[in-house]
Design a protein around this motif. Structure first.
Motif, PDB file in Angstrom:
ATOM      1  N   ALA A 174      55.608 -15.539  -7.980  1.00  0.00           N
ATOM      2  CA  ALA A 174      55.104 -16.970  -8.200  1.00  0.00           C
ATOM      3  C   ALA A 174      53.385 -16.871  -8.400  1.00  0.00           C
ATOM      4  O   ALA A 174      52.964 -17.464  -9.285  1.00  0.00           O
ATOM      5  CB  ALA A 174      55.389 -17.913  -7.128  1.00  0.00           C
ATOM      6  N   ARG A 175      52.908 -15.902  -7.417  1.00  0.00           N
ATOM      7  CA  ARG A 175      51.619 -15.770  -7.623  1.00  0.00           C
ATOM      8  C   ARG A 175      51.147 -15.112  -9.086  1.00  0.00           C
ATOM      9  O   ARG A 175      50.199 -15.376  -9.589  1.00  0.00           O
ATOM     10  CB  ARG A 175      50.665 -15.213  -6.651  1.00  0.00           C
ATOM     11  N   VAL A 176      51.793 -14.135  -9.436  1.00  0.00           N
ATOM     12  CA  VAL A 176      51.686 -13.170 -10.699  1.00  0.00           C
ATOM     13  C   VAL A 176      51.969 -13.856 -11.777  1.00  0.00           C
ATOM     14  O   VAL A 176      50.948 -14.084 -12.749  1.00  0.00           O
ATOM     15  CB  VAL A 176      52.486 -12.090 -10.553  1.00  0.00           C
ATOM     16  N   VAL A 177      52.779 -14.764 -11.874  1.00  0.00           N
ATOM     17  CA  VAL A 177      53.072 -16.050 -13.048  1.00  0.00           C
ATOM     18  C   VAL A 177      52.093 -16.863 -13.146  1.00  0.00           C
ATOM     19  O   VAL A 177      51.607 -17.296 -14.099  1.00  0.00           O
ATOM     20  CB  VAL A 177      54.498 -16.691 -12.968  1.00  0.00           C
ATOM     21  N   GLY A 178      51.611 -17.372 -12.030  1.00  0.00           N
ATOM     22  CA  GLY A 178      50.541 -18.277 -12.167  1.00  0.00           C
ATOM     23  C   GLY A 178      49.218 -17.809 -12.553  1.00  0.00           C
ATOM     24  O   GLY A 178      48.416 -18.440 -13.440  1.00  0.00           O
ATOM     25  N   LEU A 181      49.121 -15.275 -14.565  1.00  0.00           N
ATOM     26  CA  LEU A 181      49.414 -15.060 -16.061  1.00  0.00           C
ATOM     27  C   LEU A 181      49.041 -16.345 -16.640  1.00  0.00           C
ATOM     28  O   LEU A 181      48.584 -16.483 -17.815  1.00  0.00           O
ATOM     29  CB  LEU A 181      50.602 -14.632 -16.425  1.00  0.00           C
ATOM     30  N   GLU A 182      49.592 -17.560 -16.237  1.00  0.00           N
ATOM     31  CA  GLU A 182      49.494 -18.621 -16.935  1.00  0.00           C
ATOM     32  C   GLU A 182      48.071 -19.065 -17.084  1.00  0.00           C
ATOM     33  O   GLU A 182      47.438 -19.585 -18.101  1.00  0.00           O
ATOM     34  CB  GLU A 182      50.179 -19.789 -16.238  1.00  0.00           C
ATOM     35  N   ARG A 183      47.385 -18.920 -15.916  1.00  0.00           N
ATOM     36  CA  ARG A 183      45.829 -19.446 -15.790  1.00  0.00           C
ATOM     37  C   ARG A 183      45.131 -18.553 -17.064  1.00  0.00           C
ATOM     38  O   ARG A 183      44.221 -19.116 -17.572  1.00  0.00           O
ATOM     39  CB  ARG A 183      45.248 -19.121 -14.596  1.00  0.00           C
ATOM     40  N   SER A 184      45.478 -17.302 -17.250  1.00  0.00           N
ATOM     41  CA  SER A 184      44.767 -16.614 -18.011  1.00  0.00           C
ATOM     42  C   SER A 184      45.194 -16.474 -19.672  1.00  0.00           C
ATOM     43  O   SER A 184      44.791 -15.825 -20.437  1.00  0.00           O
ATOM     44  CB  SER A 184      44.765 -14.989 -17.717  1.00  0.00           C
ATOM     45  N   ALA A 185      46.313 -17.604 -19.837  1.00  0.00           N
ATOM     46  CA  ALA A 185      46.945 -17.680 -20.957  1.00  0.00           C
ATOM     47  C   ALA A 185      47.735 -16.229 -21.624  1.00  0.00           C
ATOM     48  O   ALA A 185      47.644 -16.152 -22.711  1.00  0.00           O
ATOM     49  CB  ALA A 185      45.876 -18.061 -22.199  1.00  0.00           C
ATOM     50  N   ALA A 186      48.009 -15.430 -20.904  1.00  0.00           N
ATOM     51  CA  ALA A 186      48.918 -14.043 -21.090  1.00  0.00           C
ATOM     52  C   ALA A 186      50.341 -14.634 -20.844  1.00  0.00           C
ATOM     53  O   ALA A 186      50.833 -15.393 -20.462  1.00  0.00           O
ATOM     54  CB  ALA A 186      48.614 -13.210 -19.990  1.00  0.00           C
ATOM     55  N   LEU A 187      50.969 -13.706 -21.648  1.00  0.00           N
ATOM     56  CA  LEU A 187      52.440 -13.694 -21.497  1.00  0.00           C
ATOM     57  C   LEU A 187      53.084 -12.734 -20.663  1.00  0.00           C
ATOM     58  O   LEU A 187      52.671 -11.539 -20.687  1.00  0.00           O
ATOM     59  CB  LEU A 187      52.962 -13.500 -23.007  1.00  0.00           C
TER      60      LEU A 187
END
Length: 69
Positions: free
Chosen positions: A55-59, A61-67
């Motif tokens: 969950a932390r990694v996905v968060g 990634l979402e904050r940095s606009a990465a896929l």
């Protein structure tokens, strides 16, 4: 939930076939269990920790606009 109330099988003695100190620490803390030589099973406490890490990694990634790959 308190750690004292959870059922996590901990060990006081390290296993003889532990190859690394990190693996030994995870087994002793109740995150993993060694079933056969070279095979480990993720226990419920380890699954919970892995879910929180994902969950932390996905968060991040979402904050940095990465896929995610």
């Amino acid at each position: 939930m308190r750690v004292s109330r959870s059922f996590a099988p901990t060990r006081k003695e390290p296993q003889k076939d532990a190859r690394t100190r990190g693996l030994e620490a995870l087994v002793r803390a109740g995150y993993l269990r060694r079933t056969t030589k070279g095979t480990t099973v993720l226990l419920p406490l380890g699954a919970r920790a892995l879910g929180k890490l994902e969950a932390r990694v996905v968060g991040a990634l979402e904050r940095s606009a990465a896929l995610p790959i």
